[in-house]
Structure formats: structure tokens, C-alpha cells
Design a protein around this motif. Structure first.
Motif, PDB file in Angstrom:
ATOM      1  N   THR A 131       5.068   5.082  52.888  1.00 11.80           N
ATOM      2  CA  THR A 131       5.240   6.518  52.670  1.00 11.80           C
ATOM      3  C   THR A 131       6.583   6.997  53.207  1.00 11.80           C
ATOM      4  O   THR A 131       7.315   7.734  52.529  1.00 11.80           O
ATOM      5  CB  THR A 131       4.101   7.306  53.358  1.00 11.80           C
ATOM      6  OG1 THR A 131       2.845   6.938  52.770  1.00 11.80           O
ATOM      7  CG2 THR A 131       4.308   8.805  53.213  1.00 11.80           C
ATOM      8  N   LEU A 132       6.920   6.563  54.418  1.00 15.91           N
ATOM      9  CA  LEU A 132       8.196   6.965  55.024  1.00 15.91           C
ATOM     10  C   LEU A 132       9.379   6.402  54.252  1.00 15.91           C
ATOM     11  O   LEU A 132      10.385   7.095  54.044  1.00 15.91           O
ATOM     12  CB  LEU A 132       8.242   6.505  56.489  1.00 15.91           C
ATOM     13  CG  LEU A 132       7.281   7.208  57.453  1.00 15.91           C
ATOM     14  CD1 LEU A 132       7.353   6.570  58.837  1.00 15.91           C
ATOM     15  CD2 LEU A 132       7.620   8.691  57.547  1.00 15.91           C
ATOM     16  N   VAL A 133       9.255   5.139  53.822  1.00 13.04           N
ATOM     17  CA  VAL A 133      10.361   4.500  53.104  1.00 13.04           C
ATOM     18  C   VAL A 133      10.616   5.191  51.775  1.00 13.04           C
ATOM     19  O   VAL A 133      11.766   5.519  51.433  1.00 13.04           O
ATOM     20  CB  VAL A 133      10.063   2.997  52.880  1.00 13.04           C
ATOM     21  CG1 VAL A 133      11.067   2.404  51.885  1.00 13.04           C
ATOM     22  CG2 VAL A 133      10.124   2.230  54.189  1.00 13.04           C
ATOM     23  N   SER A 180       9.776   8.230  50.793  1.00 11.80           N
ATOM     24  CA  SER A 180      10.275   9.589  51.021  1.00 11.80           C
ATOM     25  C   SER A 180      11.748   9.566  51.423  1.00 11.80           C
ATOM     26  O   SER A 180      12.554  10.354  50.908  1.00 11.80           O
ATOM     27  CB  SER A 180       9.453  10.278  52.121  1.00 11.80           C
ATOM     28  OG  SER A 180       8.102  10.368  51.759  1.00 11.80           O
ATOM     29  N   SER A 181      12.091   8.644  52.324  1.00 18.33           N
ATOM     30  CA  SER A 181      13.468   8.560  52.820  1.00 18.33           C
ATOM     31  C   SER A 181      14.430   8.116  51.726  1.00 18.33           C
ATOM     32  O   SER A 181      15.528   8.668  51.597  1.00 18.33           O
ATOM     33  CB  SER A 181      13.543   7.588  54.003  1.00 18.33           C
ATOM     34  OG  SER A 181      12.731   8.013  55.072  1.00 18.33           O
ATOM     35  N   VAL A 182      14.015   7.128  50.945  1.00 22.43           N
ATOM     36  CA  VAL A 182      14.888   6.606  49.883  1.00 22.43           C
ATOM     37  C   VAL A 182      15.185   7.684  48.845  1.00 22.43           C
ATOM     38  O   VAL A 182      16.343   7.874  48.441  1.00 22.43           O
ATOM     39  CB  VAL A 182      14.244   5.373  49.208  1.00 22.43           C
ATOM     40  CG1 VAL A 182      15.006   5.014  47.931  1.00 22.43           C
ATOM     41  CG2 VAL A 182      14.241   4.192  50.163  1.00 22.43           C
ATOM     42  N   SER A 236      15.001  10.984  49.180  1.00 26.53           N
ATOM     43  CA  SER A 236      15.834  12.033  49.779  1.00 26.53           C
ATOM     44  C   SER A 236      17.269  11.557  49.965  1.00 26.53           C
ATOM     45  O   SER A 236      18.220  12.318  49.742  1.00 26.53           O
ATOM     46  CB  SER A 236      15.252  12.459  51.135  1.00 26.53           C
ATOM     47  OG  SER A 236      13.994  13.076  50.972  1.00 26.53           O
ATOM     48  N   THR A 237      17.427  10.293  50.360  1.00 28.42           N
ATOM     49  CA  THR A 237      18.771   9.741  50.564  1.00 28.42           C
ATOM     50  C   THR A 237      19.553   9.670  49.261  1.00 28.42           C
ATOM     51  O   THR A 237      20.733  10.033  49.205  1.00 28.42           O
ATOM     52  CB  THR A 237      18.682   8.333  51.192  1.00 28.42           C
ATOM     53  OG1 THR A 237      18.018   8.419  52.463  1.00 28.42           O
ATOM     54  CG2 THR A 237      20.078   7.740  51.385  1.00 28.42           C
ATOM     55  N   ASN A 241      15.965  18.503  46.009  1.00 24.59           N
ATOM     56  CA  ASN A 241      15.213  17.578  46.865  1.00 24.59           C
ATOM     57  C   ASN A 241      13.836  18.146  47.196  1.00 24.59           C
ATOM     58  O   ASN A 241      12.829  17.428  47.166  1.00 24.59           O
ATOM     59  CB  ASN A 241      15.994  17.303  48.147  1.00 24.59           C
ATOM     60  CG  ASN A 241      15.299  16.291  49.044  1.00 24.59           C
ATOM     61  OD1 ASN A 241      14.863  15.242  48.601  1.00 24.59           O
ATOM     62  ND2 ASN A 241      15.174  16.620  50.316  1.00 24.59           N
ATOM     63  N   THR A 289      10.303  16.547  45.909  1.00 25.07           N
ATOM     64  CA  THR A 289       9.325  16.170  46.940  1.00 25.07           C
ATOM     65  C   THR A 289       7.995  16.880  46.703  1.00 25.07           C
ATOM     66  O   THR A 289       6.926  16.275  46.806  1.00 25.07           O
ATOM     67  CB  THR A 289       9.860  16.524  48.334  1.00 25.07           C
ATOM     68  OG1 THR A 289      11.062  15.776  48.588  1.00 25.07           O
ATOM     69  CG2 THR A 289       8.836  16.185  49.415  1.00 25.07           C
TER      70      THR A 289
END
Length: 243
Positions: A175-177, A179-181, A183-184, A215, A219
Motif C-alpha cells: 500500500t505504501l509503495v 501510493s508513494s510511486v 505520487s512520486t 495528485n 489518489t
């Protein structure tokens, strides 16, 4: 087994982008509280489909219908989660009160022990809550089954405590990966546009504001709903891994 669950859930969650947008629209109004229960109710339907299905099956995404039933299911989900998490909170508070009324190094030791016990209780509580929801879904939504401690423990014993905890940790990481990817990538794209705009002597602030809005929208309407379905599907399939 765990990788098969993730693979199935990742593919399942992407079956229909229209469903993601619908769920996103409901999430948009979650600050009103009532729609938030519809979101948890829909995720419960995803769990329900999973516990009655199989890995790599042809289960469709749940429909957005019978809104009152979905709302009630959402309320039940929230109550189950709160009640299970009350245990570690109470344990922490008890040790904190004892520590406050103790002096010297004994106070620090008591607080440290309390934090450790509360953390373990929190991990167990999260696992019991998630499997409790699956157990409730498997037993036709019987609310009492979410608190059938012995039955839920037997389910976890059969699956394996390590496998259950590892699966949930994996869900958090994935989930974190994701979301981060996402957004990045969006950030890099709009940063490049902003820098290009600045080089041309123009004010890039509008570009950065637009990037923030894009973004947020992606999301809200795609990534968030996708990940909520992914997590719910994964937990439901984990429940089916009983021996």
C-alpha cells in the motif's frame, strides 16, 4: 500462498475503473461521516465475496446496491474494529496510570513493559479484528461471529500466525509503495513542467498547484479505492487458506 493472494487481489481490484470512481465519489463525502460507513460496507462486501470464493477465481466486484444494507454492514465493521482495538488502548492506559504514580526508574520500567505488552496486544487485536470480519462474512454476516474468539483463533492457528502477520505486513508495504510511486511519478511530471515554466520566465506556482490537485484527485478516485479493495480482497482470501 501469500504471493498468490497478492497477485489475485492486485488484478481483482483493477477489474473495473468505474467502480473505483464510484467508491472515490463516496470517499469524497466521507467527512460527513455517513458516507464513510458506505465505504467500509462496500469493502466488507469485497471480503464477503473473497471468503466464499477462491484464489484466481472469476469473482466480480460487488455492486453498489441495497445501500441501507451496505451502510449497516459498514457500521458493524467499524464497531468490530473499535472493540478489538480498545484492548491494547486499555492496557496502555493501565500501565501509564501505574507509571505516573510510581517514582524513579521503576516508572520507566513499568512504562516500557506497558508499551511492549500494548504493542503485542495491538498486533493481535488487528489480526483478530480482520479475521473476525472475515469470520462474520463467512457466517452470513452474523455479528456475534466477529467475536467468536475461540473459532477465530482456530482459523488463525490453521492458517499460521506467522503467515497471517506476514500477509498483513506485506499489505502495508504494498500500500505504501503503490501510493508513494504514484505520487512520486505525478510529482516528477509536474516538477518538470514547473521548472520548464520557470526557465521561460513564467510563474510556476500554478503548475505546482495543478500538480497537487491532480495528485489528490487520482489518489481519491483511483489509488485510494483500488488499495482499499486490494486490502479487503487479500484479507478475505487469507481467510480461505485454512487447512
Amino acid at each position: 500462498m501469500i504471493l498468490d493472494i497478492y497477485k489475485d487481489a492486485l488484478e481483482y481490484s483493477a477489474k473495473d475503473w468505474k467502480t473505483l470512481v464510484k467508491l472515490g465519489l463516496i470517499c469524497l463525502f466521507s467527512f460527513l461521516l455517513l458516507p464513510a460507513f458506505l465505504v467500509t460496507g462496500y469493502n466488507y462486501r469485497v471480503i464477503n465475496n473473497a471468503v466464499h470464493g477462491v484464489i484466481n477465481g472469476r469473482d466480480p466486484l460487488p455492486e453498489f446496491d441495497e445501500w441501507i444494507s451496505m451502510f449497516i454492514d459498514g457500521v458493524k465493521v467499524v464497531i468490530v474494529q473499535i472493540l478489538y482495538l480498545l484492548v491494547p488502548i486499555i492496557i496502555f492506559l493501565i500501565f501509564a496510570i501505574i507509571a505516573v504514580n510510581t517514582t524513579g526508574i521503576a516508572s520507566s520500567i513499568i512504562m516500557l513493559i506497558g508499551c511492549i505488552i500494548a504493542f503485542v496486544a495491538f498486533v493481535v487485536g488487528v489480526l483478530m479484528a480482520q479475521m473476525g470480519l472475515c469470520h462474520m462474512a463467512y457466517n452470513e454476516g452474523a455479528f456475534s461471529k466477529a467475536f467468536a474468539i475461540n473459532e477465530i483463533k482456530e482459523v488463525i492457528d490453521e492458517i499460521g500466525w506467522f503467515e497471517c502477520i506476514a500477509t498483513i505486513l506485506g499489505l502495508i508495504i504494498i500500500t505504501l509503495v503503490i501510493s508513494s510511486v504514484v505520487s512520486t511519478i505525478i510529482g516528477i511530471i509536474f516538477t518538470a513542467f514547473g521548472v520548464s515554466t520557470a526557465i521561460l520566465g513564467l510563474d510556476p506556482s500554478a503548475i505546482f498547484i495543478l500538480g497537487f490537485m491532480v495528485n489528490s484527485l487520482i489518489t481519491m478516485f483511483l489509488v485510494g479505492p483500488y488499495l482499499s479493495i486490494f486490502n479487503s480482497r487479500s484479507l478475505g482470501l487469507l481467510y480461505t487458506m485454512q487447512v
